[in-house]
Structures are given as structure tokens and as C-alpha cells.
Write a protein that holds these residues in place. Sequence first.
Motif, PDB file in Angstrom:
ATOM      1  N   PHE A  93       0.834  -1.198   0.000  1.00  0.00           N
ATOM      2  CA  PHE A  93       0.000   0.000   0.000  1.00  0.00           C
ATOM      3  C   PHE A  93       0.872   1.253   0.000  1.00  0.00           C
ATOM      4  O   PHE A  93       0.645   2.186  -0.781  1.00  0.00           O
ATOM      5  CB  PHE A  93      -0.916   0.008   1.223  1.00  0.00           C
ATOM      6  N   GLU A  94       1.872   1.280   0.863  1.00  0.00           N
ATOM      7  CA  GLU A  94       2.747   2.453   0.940  1.00  0.00           C
ATOM      8  C   GLU A  94       3.535   2.640  -0.346  1.00  0.00           C
ATOM      9  O   GLU A  94       3.780   3.769  -0.784  1.00  0.00           O
ATOM     10  CB  GLU A  94       3.686   2.323   2.136  1.00  0.00           C
ATOM     11  N   GLN A  95       3.907   1.536  -0.987  1.00  0.00           N
ATOM     12  CA  GLN A  95       4.597   1.636  -2.268  1.00  0.00           C
ATOM     13  C   GLN A  95       3.681   2.249  -3.328  1.00  0.00           C
ATOM     14  O   GLN A  95       4.127   3.048  -4.161  1.00  0.00           O
ATOM     15  CB  GLN A  95       5.063   0.241  -2.699  1.00  0.00           C
ATOM     16  N   GLY A  96       2.399   1.872  -3.284  1.00  0.00           N
ATOM     17  CA  GLY A  96       1.438   2.491  -4.197  1.00  0.00           C
ATOM     18  C   GLY A  96       1.311   3.983  -3.954  1.00  0.00           C
ATOM     19  O   GLY A  96       1.192   4.766  -4.900  1.00  0.00           O
ATOM     20  N   CYS A  97       1.348   4.388  -2.685  1.00  0.00           N
ATOM     21  CA  CYS A  97       1.310   5.821  -2.358  1.00  0.00           C
ATOM     22  C   CYS A  97       2.536   6.537  -2.931  1.00  0.00           C
ATOM     23  O   CYS A  97       2.425   7.609  -3.533  1.00  0.00           O
ATOM     24  CB  CYS A  97       1.280   6.012  -0.842  1.00  0.00           C
ATOM     25  N   LEU A  98       3.703   5.933  -2.731  1.00  0.00           N
ATOM     26  CA  LEU A  98       4.954   6.573  -3.140  1.00  0.00           C
ATOM     27  C   LEU A  98       5.036   6.776  -4.652  1.00  0.00           C
ATOM     28  O   LEU A  98       5.649   7.732  -5.114  1.00  0.00           O
ATOM     29  CB  LEU A  98       6.139   5.732  -2.668  1.00  0.00           C
ATOM     30  N   HIS A  99       4.401   5.892  -5.412  1.00  0.00           N
ATOM     31  CA  HIS A  99       4.512   5.958  -6.878  1.00  0.00           C
ATOM     32  C   HIS A  99       3.184   6.267  -7.560  1.00  0.00           C
ATOM     33  O   HIS A  99       3.054   6.061  -8.769  1.00  0.00           O
ATOM     34  CB  HIS A  99       5.058   4.630  -7.417  1.00  0.00           C
ATOM     35  N   HIS A 100       2.211   6.797  -6.819  1.00  0.00           N
ATOM     36  CA  HIS A 100       0.875   6.915  -7.416  1.00  0.00           C
ATOM     37  C   HIS A 100       0.839   7.847  -8.619  1.00  0.00           C
ATOM     38  O   HIS A 100      -0.020   7.702  -9.486  1.00  0.00           O
ATOM     39  CB  HIS A 100      -0.160   7.358  -6.363  1.00  0.00           C
ATOM     40  N   ASP A 101       1.755   8.791  -8.708  1.00  0.00           N
ATOM     41  CA  ASP A 101       1.757   9.730  -9.837  1.00  0.00           C
ATOM     42  C   ASP A 101       2.870   9.464 -10.838  1.00  0.00           C
ATOM     43  O   ASP A 101       3.170  10.329 -11.673  1.00  0.00           O
ATOM     44  CB  ASP A 101       1.867  11.175  -9.326  1.00  0.00           C
ATOM     45  N   ILE A 102       3.478   8.281 -10.806  1.00  0.00           N
ATOM     46  CA  ILE A 102       4.550   7.980 -11.759  1.00  0.00           C
ATOM     47  C   ILE A 102       4.041   8.084 -13.197  1.00  0.00           C
ATOM     48  O   ILE A 102       4.780   8.443 -14.114  1.00  0.00           O
ATOM     49  CB  ILE A 102       5.139   6.571 -11.497  1.00  0.00           C
ATOM     50  N   GLY A 103       2.756   7.840 -13.408  1.00  0.00           N
ATOM     51  CA  GLY A 103       2.189   7.912 -14.750  1.00  0.00           C
ATOM     52  C   GLY A 103       2.206   9.291 -15.371  1.00  0.00           C
ATOM     53  O   GLY A 103       2.000   9.433 -16.585  1.00  0.00           O
ATOM     54  N   LYS A 104       2.478  10.311 -14.566  1.00  0.00           N
ATOM     55  CA  LYS A 104       2.539  11.667 -15.120  1.00  0.00           C
ATOM     56  C   LYS A 104       3.686  11.847 -16.111  1.00  0.00           C
ATOM     57  O   LYS A 104       3.663  12.782 -16.922  1.00  0.00           O
ATOM     58  CB  LYS A 104       2.643  12.694 -13.988  1.00  0.00           C
ATOM     59  N   ILE A 105       4.667  10.956 -16.071  1.00  0.00           N
ATOM     60  CA  ILE A 105       5.771  11.062 -17.037  1.00  0.00           C
ATOM     61  C   ILE A 105       5.281  10.874 -18.467  1.00  0.00           C
ATOM     62  O   ILE A 105       6.001  11.223 -19.408  1.00  0.00           O
ATOM     63  CB  ILE A 105       6.898  10.055 -16.734  1.00  0.00           C
ATOM     64  N   THR A 106       4.065  10.338 -18.631  1.00  0.00           N
ATOM     65  CA  THR A 106       3.523  10.132 -19.984  1.00  0.00           C
ATOM     66  C   THR A 106       2.743  11.346 -20.491  1.00  0.00           C
ATOM     67  O   THR A 106       2.282  11.342 -21.627  1.00  0.00           O
ATOM     68  CB  THR A 106       2.583   8.908 -20.002  1.00  0.00           C
ATOM     69  N   VAL A 107       2.598  12.363 -19.647  1.00  0.00           N
ATOM     70  CA  VAL A 107       1.802  13.541 -20.004  1.00  0.00           C
ATOM     71  C   VAL A 107       2.727  14.687 -20.416  1.00  0.00           C
ATOM     72  O   VAL A 107       3.745  14.939 -19.764  1.00  0.00           O
ATOM     73  CB  VAL A 107       0.916  13.987 -18.824  1.00  0.00           C
ATOM     74  N   ASP A 108       2.371  15.371 -21.455  1.00  0.00           N
ATOM     75  CA  ASP A 108       3.139  16.532 -21.931  1.00  0.00           C
ATOM     76  C   ASP A 108       3.273  17.554 -20.803  1.00  0.00           C
ATOM     77  O   ASP A 108       2.261  18.051 -20.290  1.00  0.00           O
ATOM     78  CB  ASP A 108       2.406  17.154 -23.124  1.00  0.00           C
ATOM     79  N   PRO A 109       4.508  17.903 -20.394  1.00  0.00           N
ATOM     80  CA  PRO A 109       4.686  18.880 -19.319  1.00  0.00           C
ATOM     81  C   PRO A 109       4.048  20.236 -19.612  1.00  0.00           C
ATOM     82  O   PRO A 109       3.659  20.953 -18.684  1.00  0.00           O
ATOM     83  CB  PRO A 109       6.214  19.010 -19.201  1.00  0.00           C
ATOM     84  N   ASN A 110       3.942  20.598 -20.879  1.00  0.00           N
ATOM     85  CA  ASN A 110       3.311  21.866 -21.226  1.00  0.00           C
ATOM     86  C   ASN A 110       1.836  21.901 -20.851  1.00  0.00           C
ATOM     87  O   ASN A 110       1.265  22.969 -20.636  1.00  0.00           O
ATOM     88  CB  ASN A 110       3.459  22.141 -22.727  1.00  0.00           C
ATOM     89  N   ILE A 111       1.228  20.718 -20.790  1.00  0.00           N
ATOM     90  CA  ILE A 111      -0.159  20.618 -20.329  1.00  0.00           C
ATOM     91  C   ILE A 111      -0.196  20.460 -18.812  1.00  0.00           C
ATOM     92  O   ILE A 111      -0.921  21.169 -18.117  1.00  0.00           O
ATOM     93  CB  ILE A 111      -0.880  19.431 -21.001  1.00  0.00           C
ATOM     94  N   MET A 112       0.615  19.539 -18.302  1.00  0.00           N
ATOM     95  CA  MET A 112       0.580  19.234 -16.871  1.00  0.00           C
ATOM     96  C   MET A 112       0.883  20.460 -16.014  1.00  0.00           C
ATOM     97  O   MET A 112       0.265  20.665 -14.960  1.00  0.00           O
ATOM     98  CB  MET A 112       1.594  18.119 -16.562  1.00  0.00           C
ATOM     99  N   PHE A 113       1.790  21.298 -16.465  1.00  0.00           N
ATOM    100  CA  PHE A 113       2.232  22.411 -15.629  1.00  0.00           C
ATOM    101  C   PHE A 113       1.858  23.775 -16.197  1.00  0.00           C
ATOM    102  O   PHE A 113       2.504  24.781 -15.902  1.00  0.00           O
ATOM    103  CB  PHE A 113       3.753  22.322 -15.417  1.00  0.00           C
TER     104      PHE A 113
END
Length: 274
Positions: A93-113
Motif C-alpha cells: 500500500f505504501e509503495q502504491g502511495c509513493l509511486h501513485h503519480d509515476i504515470g505523469k511522465i507520460t503527459v506533456d509537461p506543457n499541459i501538466m504544468f
Amino acid sequence: MLTNNTIARLTTPTEEAITRAKCSFALRLEHVDFITDLDWELLATLREYDHGTVDHNIQTLFFARDQITREHKLPLPNGTIRLRDLMKDVPAFEQGCLHHDIGKITVDPNIMFKKGPFEPHEREIVETHEDASRQILEFYGLKKAAKVASQHHNYRKAAPESVFRIPQLGIDVSEADILHLADVQHALLQSRSYRKGLTSLKALRIMAEQAMDGKVGKEISCLWIKSEMDKLRRSYLLRPESASWSETENYTIINSFIKEEWANLALLCEKANP
């Protein structure tokens, strides 16, 4: 759908990137027992995408850890529970918390930020990060962590593997709801490119409103928010002479939610403990 080749390409950091990640975060994570070389690789990959997102993931882990390790009061004589003792696989569970947003690497930073609110089509793109987190963690064999991470925005659709029972209340609770509460609380307190961080009371009010809207479990939200309010009552934030009108309104709405849900918890306790 991400391919294995795409995931491997996106998540293979250099040794220099791993060293930078360890220099940035090793001290904060020294008491997190499950950390492996793979965890450092994922943290390094996300740090190269955005340092602040790694900080958010770590803080989300600590918010969740704080809540599952503390003793929560129940409307029973001397009744308390510690969620950690009831959960099925705390390290996963804690590992899922630590990496829950790892999928953001697939999103264009110009959109994400981007500065300012997302357009509808941009929000749809950003929301794909949740499933991308699942795919990435599954690719590396972290199946339980993937299940938890894949539900932090997927309101009220808990996978059976992430559900545990609170016998004193006679109800099932989703670990995904705990991650969601930790994620939302820290995200609201944290400044983002499109807004300033909110006050503690405003954040708790939004969390209470999400529970009232059925976006997250009311019972676990009540225990969480009540424990946070108990901490705040001991601080200057809730002294009448320092409270602004908006904070007083937040306080009133939060207390109304707690009062109603505490009464519901009392009924659940009576049924489960006749």
C-alpha cells in the motif's frame, strides 16, 4: 495503452539521475523500509520529469502513513482502531502511495504544468496518468501497488484486493480511499502552477464536501478529518480572535459533516457490537 518498450524507454534512468534522486530524497526516505533499487529508479525517472511531483508523492505517503499508524477514536467506550493493524499488505500500500503519480511522465509537461485551469480536453489528457501509473507499476511486477495507485482518482470503485474490514464498525474500507484522502489533502495544501496552496481548514472542507458528494467513503473521511481537526484545535488556527470569516465558514461546514457522520458511526458501532 502503453507498450512494454515504451514503458522501459520512459522509466530507465541514468546512474547520474539515480544519484541525483538519492541526494534529494534519501534522508527523507531513510525510515521507509520497503525501498529497493527499483523504487529509486522510478523516483529518479519522475524526478527528471518534475522534482515537485516526487515531493508530492513522498508527502502523500507520509500523510497516509500518519493516518494509518495513529489511533482513531470510535463512538464506543474506550473504542479505538489503528488502520495499519487491519490492512492486508501495508508495504505494498505504501509503495502504491509513493509511486501513485509515476504515470505523469507520460503527459506533456506543457499541459501538466500550464498556468491557469485546464481546458476540458487537457483535463482528459491529465487524467490518463492514473491508468499509466497502473501500467508502469504492473510492468515492474508491483501488482498490489499498481492496484492502489490506479484508484486514487477512480472514486468509489475499489478493487477487492485493496479492501479491508473494520470489525468494530462492521464495514469494508478501501485502501484507495486512504490514498485518495492523502493525495487530495497534500495537493490542496501544496502550491501548484495554477493556484496557491490552500489553508488547512479550506483543504479539510473540500475533503468533507467530496465525502458528502459520494466521491470517497464517508466513514474513513470522518475518522481522517476528525483527527486532523483535533490537531488543529490545539493550534492558533482555530482561535476566535485569529479566524477570518472564510475560515469560520470552513470550520462550520467541517464540524457539521463530522457531527452527522459521527452519529452514523455510532449507529454502525451499535450494530456491529450489540
